[in-house]
Write an enzyme that holds these catalytic residues in place. Sequence first.
Site, PDB file in Angstrom:
ATOM      1  N   ARG A 176       0.859  -1.186   0.089  1.00 18.42           N
ATOM      2  CA  ARG A 176      -0.152  -0.098  -0.037  1.00 18.42           C
ATOM      3  C   ARG A 176       0.654   1.432   0.158  1.00 18.42           C
ATOM      4  O   ARG A 176       2.076   1.193   0.341  1.00 18.42           O
ATOM      5  CB  ARG A 176      -1.010  -0.076   1.132  1.00 18.42           C
ATOM      6  CG  ARG A 176      -0.143  -0.641   2.236  1.00 18.42           C
ATOM      7  CD  ARG A 176      -0.987  -0.394   3.697  1.00 18.42           C
ATOM      8  NE  ARG A 176      -0.345  -0.105   4.683  1.00 18.42           N
ATOM      9  CZ  ARG A 176      -0.644   1.079   5.619  1.00 18.42           C
ATOM     10  NH1 ARG A 176      -1.894   1.619   5.150  1.00 18.42           N
ATOM     11  NH2 ARG A 176      -0.146   1.476   6.348  1.00 18.42           N
ATOM     12  N   ARG A 180      -2.346  10.552   3.544  1.00 16.95           N
ATOM     13  CA  ARG A 180      -3.198  10.846   4.834  1.00 16.95           C
ATOM     14  C   ARG A 180      -4.023  12.081   4.338  1.00 16.95           C
ATOM     15  O   ARG A 180      -3.508  12.991   3.918  1.00 16.95           O
ATOM     16  CB  ARG A 180      -2.364  11.372   5.794  1.00 16.95           C
ATOM     17  CG  ARG A 180      -1.406  10.247   6.476  1.00 16.95           C
ATOM     18  CD  ARG A 180      -0.417  10.497   7.392  1.00 16.95           C
ATOM     19  NE  ARG A 180       0.468   9.607   7.892  1.00 16.95           N
ATOM     20  CZ  ARG A 180       1.250   9.600   8.747  1.00 16.95           C
ATOM     21  NH1 ARG A 180       1.786  10.904   9.306  1.00 16.95           N
ATOM     22  NH2 ARG A 180       1.989   8.431   9.238  1.00 16.95           N
ATOM     23  N   ARG A 254      20.459  -5.583  -0.230  1.00 18.06           N
ATOM     24  CA  ARG A 254      20.812  -4.014  -0.712  1.00 18.06           C
ATOM     25  C   ARG A 254      21.668  -3.462   0.414  1.00 18.06           C
ATOM     26  O   ARG A 254      21.685  -3.942   1.498  1.00 18.06           O
ATOM     27  CB  ARG A 254      19.381  -3.288  -0.856  1.00 18.06           C
ATOM     28  CG  ARG A 254      18.806  -3.452  -2.288  1.00 18.06           C
ATOM     29  CD  ARG A 254      17.831  -2.407  -2.505  1.00 18.06           C
ATOM     30  NE  ARG A 254      16.910  -2.330  -1.376  1.00 18.06           N
ATOM     31  CZ  ARG A 254      16.471  -1.004  -0.695  1.00 18.06           C
ATOM     32  NH1 ARG A 254      17.307   0.130  -0.881  1.00 18.06           N
ATOM     33  NH2 ARG A 254      15.500  -1.121   0.490  1.00 18.06           N
ATOM     34  N   ARG A 285      18.903  10.319   0.199  1.00 20.41           N
ATOM     35  CA  ARG A 285      18.570  11.031   1.119  1.00 20.41           C
ATOM     36  C   ARG A 285      19.931  11.738   1.948  1.00 20.41           C
ATOM     37  O   ARG A 285      21.108  11.327   1.762  1.00 20.41           O
ATOM     38  CB  ARG A 285      17.832  10.678   2.538  1.00 20.41           C
ATOM     39  CG  ARG A 285      17.606   8.991   2.145  1.00 20.41           C
ATOM     40  CD  ARG A 285      16.715   8.750   3.290  1.00 20.41           C
ATOM     41  NE  ARG A 285      17.269   7.375   3.835  1.00 20.41           N
ATOM     42  CZ  ARG A 285      16.674   6.523   4.738  1.00 20.41           C
ATOM     43  NH1 ARG A 285      15.627   7.121   5.304  1.00 20.41           N
ATOM     44  NH2 ARG A 285      17.402   5.488   5.095  1.00 20.41           N
ATOM     45  N   GLU A 308      23.421   9.830   1.476  1.00 17.35           N
ATOM     46  CA  GLU A 308      23.143   7.994   1.600  1.00 17.35           C
ATOM     47  C   GLU A 308      22.546   7.613   0.289  1.00 17.35           C
ATOM     48  O   GLU A 308      21.999   8.508  -0.373  1.00 17.35           O
ATOM     49  CB  GLU A 308      21.834   7.841   2.296  1.00 17.35           C
ATOM     50  CG  GLU A 308      21.210   6.437   2.371  1.00 17.35           C
ATOM     51  CD  GLU A 308      20.289   5.925   3.387  1.00 17.35           C
ATOM     52  OE1 GLU A 308      20.251   6.639   4.509  1.00 17.35           O
ATOM     53  OE2 GLU A 308      19.534   5.244   3.120  1.00 17.35           O
ATOM     54  N   TYR A 356      14.011  -8.008   7.531  1.00 15.13           N
ATOM     55  CA  TYR A 356      14.152  -6.561   8.008  1.00 15.13           C
ATOM     56  C   TYR A 356      13.450  -6.690   9.283  1.00 15.13           C
ATOM     57  O   TYR A 356      12.187  -6.782   9.558  1.00 15.13           O
ATOM     58  CB  TYR A 356      13.667  -5.404   7.089  1.00 15.13           C
ATOM     59  CG  TYR A 356      13.957  -4.335   7.737  1.00 15.13           C
ATOM     60  CD1 TYR A 356      15.103  -3.623   7.705  1.00 15.13           C
ATOM     61  CD2 TYR A 356      12.794  -3.482   8.477  1.00 15.13           C
ATOM     62  CE1 TYR A 356      15.276  -2.546   8.462  1.00 15.13           C
ATOM     63  CE2 TYR A 356      13.194  -2.288   9.067  1.00 15.13           C
ATOM     64  CZ  TYR A 356      14.293  -2.232   8.959  1.00 15.13           C
ATOM     65  OH  TYR A 356      14.811  -0.763   9.771  1.00 15.13           O
ATOM     66  N   ASP A 358      12.923  -3.950  12.779  1.00 16.70           N
ATOM     67  CA  ASP A 358      13.372  -2.749  13.270  1.00 16.70           C
ATOM     68  C   ASP A 358      13.581  -3.220  14.784  1.00 16.70           C
ATOM     69  O   ASP A 358      13.454  -4.305  15.156  1.00 16.70           O
ATOM     70  CB  ASP A 358      11.841  -2.083  13.770  1.00 16.70           C
ATOM     71  CG  ASP A 358      11.593  -1.028  12.678  1.00 16.70           C
ATOM     72  OD1 ASP A 358      12.492  -0.496  11.929  1.00 16.70           O
ATOM     73  OD2 ASP A 358      10.343  -0.738  12.339  1.00 16.70           O
TER      74      ASP A 358
HETATM   75  P1  FDA Z   1      22.693  -6.679  14.026  1.00 13.33           P
HETATM   76  O1  FDA Z   1      23.059  -6.367  12.617  1.00 13.33           O
HETATM   77  O2  FDA Z   1      22.620  -5.223  14.501  1.00 13.33           O
HETATM   78  O3  FDA Z   1      23.759  -7.314  14.655  1.00 13.33           O
HETATM   79  C1  FDA Z   1      24.174  -8.303  14.341  1.00 13.33           C
HETATM   80  C2  FDA Z   1      25.857  -8.418  14.804  1.00 13.33           C
HETATM   81  O4  FDA Z   1      26.374  -9.760  14.642  1.00 13.33           O
HETATM   82  C3  FDA Z   1      26.624  -7.350  14.105  1.00 13.33           C
HETATM   83  O5  FDA Z   1      27.336  -6.797  14.905  1.00 13.33           O
HETATM   84  C4  FDA Z   1      27.836  -8.328  13.238  1.00 13.33           C
HETATM   85  O6  FDA Z   1      29.020  -7.841  13.179  1.00 13.33           O
HETATM   86  C5  FDA Z   1      27.907  -9.476  14.234  1.00 13.33           C
HETATM   87  N1  FDA Z   1      28.213 -10.650  13.389  1.00 13.33           N
HETATM   88  C6  FDA Z   1      27.902 -11.267  12.355  1.00 13.33           C
HETATM   89  N2  FDA Z   1      28.510 -12.370  11.888  1.00 13.33           N
HETATM   90  C7  FDA Z   1      29.221 -12.445  12.794  1.00 13.33           C
HETATM   91  C8  FDA Z   1      30.353 -13.592  13.022  1.00 13.33           C
HETATM   92  N3  FDA Z   1      30.462 -14.648  12.147  1.00 13.33           N
HETATM   93  N4  FDA Z   1      31.338 -13.638  14.168  1.00 13.33           N
HETATM   94  C9  FDA Z   1      31.043 -12.253  15.158  1.00 13.33           C
HETATM   95  N5  FDA Z   1      30.093 -11.705  14.786  1.00 13.33           N
HETATM   96  C10 FDA Z   1      29.238 -11.437  13.882  1.00 13.33           C
HETATM   97  N6  FDA Z   1      15.287  -0.022  13.288  1.00 13.33           N
HETATM   98  C11 FDA Z   1      14.502   0.919  13.912  1.00 13.33           C
HETATM   99  O7  FDA Z   1      13.811   0.360  14.848  1.00 13.33           O
HETATM  100  N7  FDA Z   1      14.529   2.199  13.613  1.00 13.33           N
HETATM  101  C12 FDA Z   1      15.246   2.584  12.570  1.00 13.33           C
HETATM  102  O8  FDA Z   1      15.332   3.819  12.189  1.00 13.33           O
HETATM  103  C13 FDA Z   1      16.340   1.797  11.971  1.00 13.33           C
HETATM  104  N8  FDA Z   1      17.081   2.164  10.923  1.00 13.33           N
HETATM  105  C14 FDA Z   1      17.838   1.178  10.239  1.00 13.33           C
HETATM  106  C15 FDA Z   1      18.683   1.656   9.063  1.00 13.33           C
HETATM  107  C16 FDA Z   1      19.358   0.853   8.368  1.00 13.33           C
HETATM  108  C17 FDA Z   1      20.200   1.244   7.143  1.00 13.33           C
HETATM  109  C18 FDA Z   1      19.316  -0.582   8.608  1.00 13.33           C
HETATM  110  C19 FDA Z   1      20.151  -1.492   8.058  1.00 13.33           C
HETATM  111  C20 FDA Z   1      18.696  -1.194   9.848  1.00 13.33           C
HETATM  112  C21 FDA Z   1      17.898  -0.049  10.640  1.00 13.33           C
HETATM  113  N9  FDA Z   1      17.115  -0.599  11.621  1.00 13.33           N
HETATM  114  C22 FDA Z   1      16.316   0.212  12.396  1.00 13.33           C
HETATM  115  C23 FDA Z   1      17.156  -1.951  12.233  1.00 13.33           C
HETATM  116  C24 FDA Z   1      18.102  -2.194  13.146  1.00 13.33           C
HETATM  117  O9  FDA Z   1      19.379  -2.208  12.593  1.00 13.33           O
HETATM  118  C25 FDA Z   1      17.929  -3.629  13.746  1.00 13.33           C
HETATM  119  O10 FDA Z   1      16.591  -3.920  14.256  1.00 13.33           O
HETATM  120  C26 FDA Z   1      19.125  -4.192  14.610  1.00 13.33           C
HETATM  121  O11 FDA Z   1      20.240  -3.745  14.042  1.00 13.33           O
HETATM  122  C27 FDA Z   1      18.928  -5.869  14.842  1.00 13.33           C
HETATM  123  O12 FDA Z   1      19.784  -6.403  15.562  1.00 13.33           O
HETATM  124  P2  FDA Z   1      20.354  -7.570  15.041  1.00 13.33           P
HETATM  125  O13 FDA Z   1      20.882  -7.984  16.579  1.00 13.33           O
HETATM  126  O14 FDA Z   1      19.414  -8.675  14.769  1.00 13.33           O
HETATM  127  O15 FDA Z   1      21.154  -7.387  14.030  1.00 13.33           O
END
Ligand code: FDA
Length: 385
Positions: A176, A180, A254, A285, A308, A356, A358
């Site tokens: 969608r 608004r 991406r 942006r 970005e 994805y 949050d």
């Molecule tokens: P996350 O990616 O944070 O952590 C995983 C960790 O595992 C990383 O530090 C990585 O280095 C580590 N890792 C991976 N493989 C490994 C290995 N083999 N050995 C050791 N370490 C390893 N959310 C929101 O609520 N509001 C927002 O505005 C945004 N904005 C946003 C922008 C962008 C560009 C992105 C990509 C994401 C957001 N998010 C967001 C989402 C937010 O980043 C997300 O919810 C959290 O990072 C999730 O946490 P995780 O622990 O799942 O992964």
Amino acid sequence: TELPDLLVVGSGFFGLTIAERVASELDKKVLILERRPHLGGNAYSEREPETGIEVHKYGAHLFHTSNERVWEYVNRFTTFTSYQHRVFGKYDGQVYSLPMNLNLINVFFGKSHTPDEARALIAEQSSEIRTEDAQNLEEKAISLIGRPLYEAFIKGYTAKQWQTDPKELSPDIITRLPVRYNFDNRYFNDVHEGLPTDGYTAWLERMADHPNIEVRVGCDFFDVASEYKGKVPIVYTGPVDEYFGNSEGRLSWRTVDLEAEVVDVDDFQGCSVMNYNDPDVAWTRIHEFKHFHPERTYLPGKTVIVHEYSRAADEDDEPYYPINTAEDRAKLLRYRELAKEEPMVLFGGRLGTYQYLDMHMAIGSALSMYDNKIKPHFTDGAPFA
Ligand code: FDA
């Protein structure tokens, strides 16, 4: 060396939430391995050295949730400011208020509309194509909001985000496109919203600040996996395909390129995020980080802006948004089967589940995994699976 009770791979919000619960509530020893040089995953931020302005290193992070359990939990580690996110967008020499609302419609069409007049206008403009008949993203968008708004606010931005003409993109990418018919331009609809008062890194560090938790940064799990696999329960939050050596093929993502610079003005753009909808501007942006914390005092005459750019991720890039093609979904199902069979390893977080999430969703899903799988294992000897 002594083995921990639990190994957590990755120190993002998912891994930290699991570690914190197991350390505090169950009094078990947790070792967190993090391959980056810092803890915190993608929510990590640091102060730009010249200006002291907090910059979210992996893209802007806005905290918002309607989940009361998550809200109560996160408030144990930080307070939140009253920041409310609002986004503006440039197109053809004018600035508009997003998400699409009555203000945008009035400015774009150059005259005032009542809510009913605007609704009738958009209904008329979107009648060109029926949503069920849309064959691609362009047709789907036109069927939802009409051609004029599509061409100004969706076409160029989407083409830059995906580096693909929207005519070549699947209609399923959008379900969608909310318009608004009032002047509400708050970006999020959640009950709770704000930014961590002392910054993201202080919050993330407090989650790990427990005598039962050790964080080892700069340590890749795959370099030491044999010391732990099959010997201790593991919560793995890295990429699921990488865990299995990409045996079913790589999942596609991406990424974004973020280019920060200090600019010698007090205020560059008057808001935290400005989208660029014109196709001939390369970036999607610009973020201006001081606007995320208007309550802080800053050096006069300086600001930090971040351009970005969006593109498909190569092998060495940070994976940010799952592309989720039909092929990806088929691979993911096969990885899920493998993951189920992997003894004493649970997969979680945005990389471990190819989703994805949050921040509030990552934390909420970690709390559920803790309740349903981890706590029963440590308290009742239930299998770690
Ligand atoms: P996350 O990616 O944070 O952590 C995983 C960790 O595992 C990383 O530090 C990585 O280095 C580590 N890792 C991976 N493989 C490994 C290995 N083999 N050995 C050791 N370490 C390893 N959310 C929101 O609520 N509001 C927002 O505005 C945004 N904005 C946003 C922008 C962008 C560009 C992105 C990509 C994401 C957001 N998010 C967001 C989402 C937010 O980043 C997300 O919810 C959290 O990072 C999730 O946490 P995780 O622990 O799942 O992964």
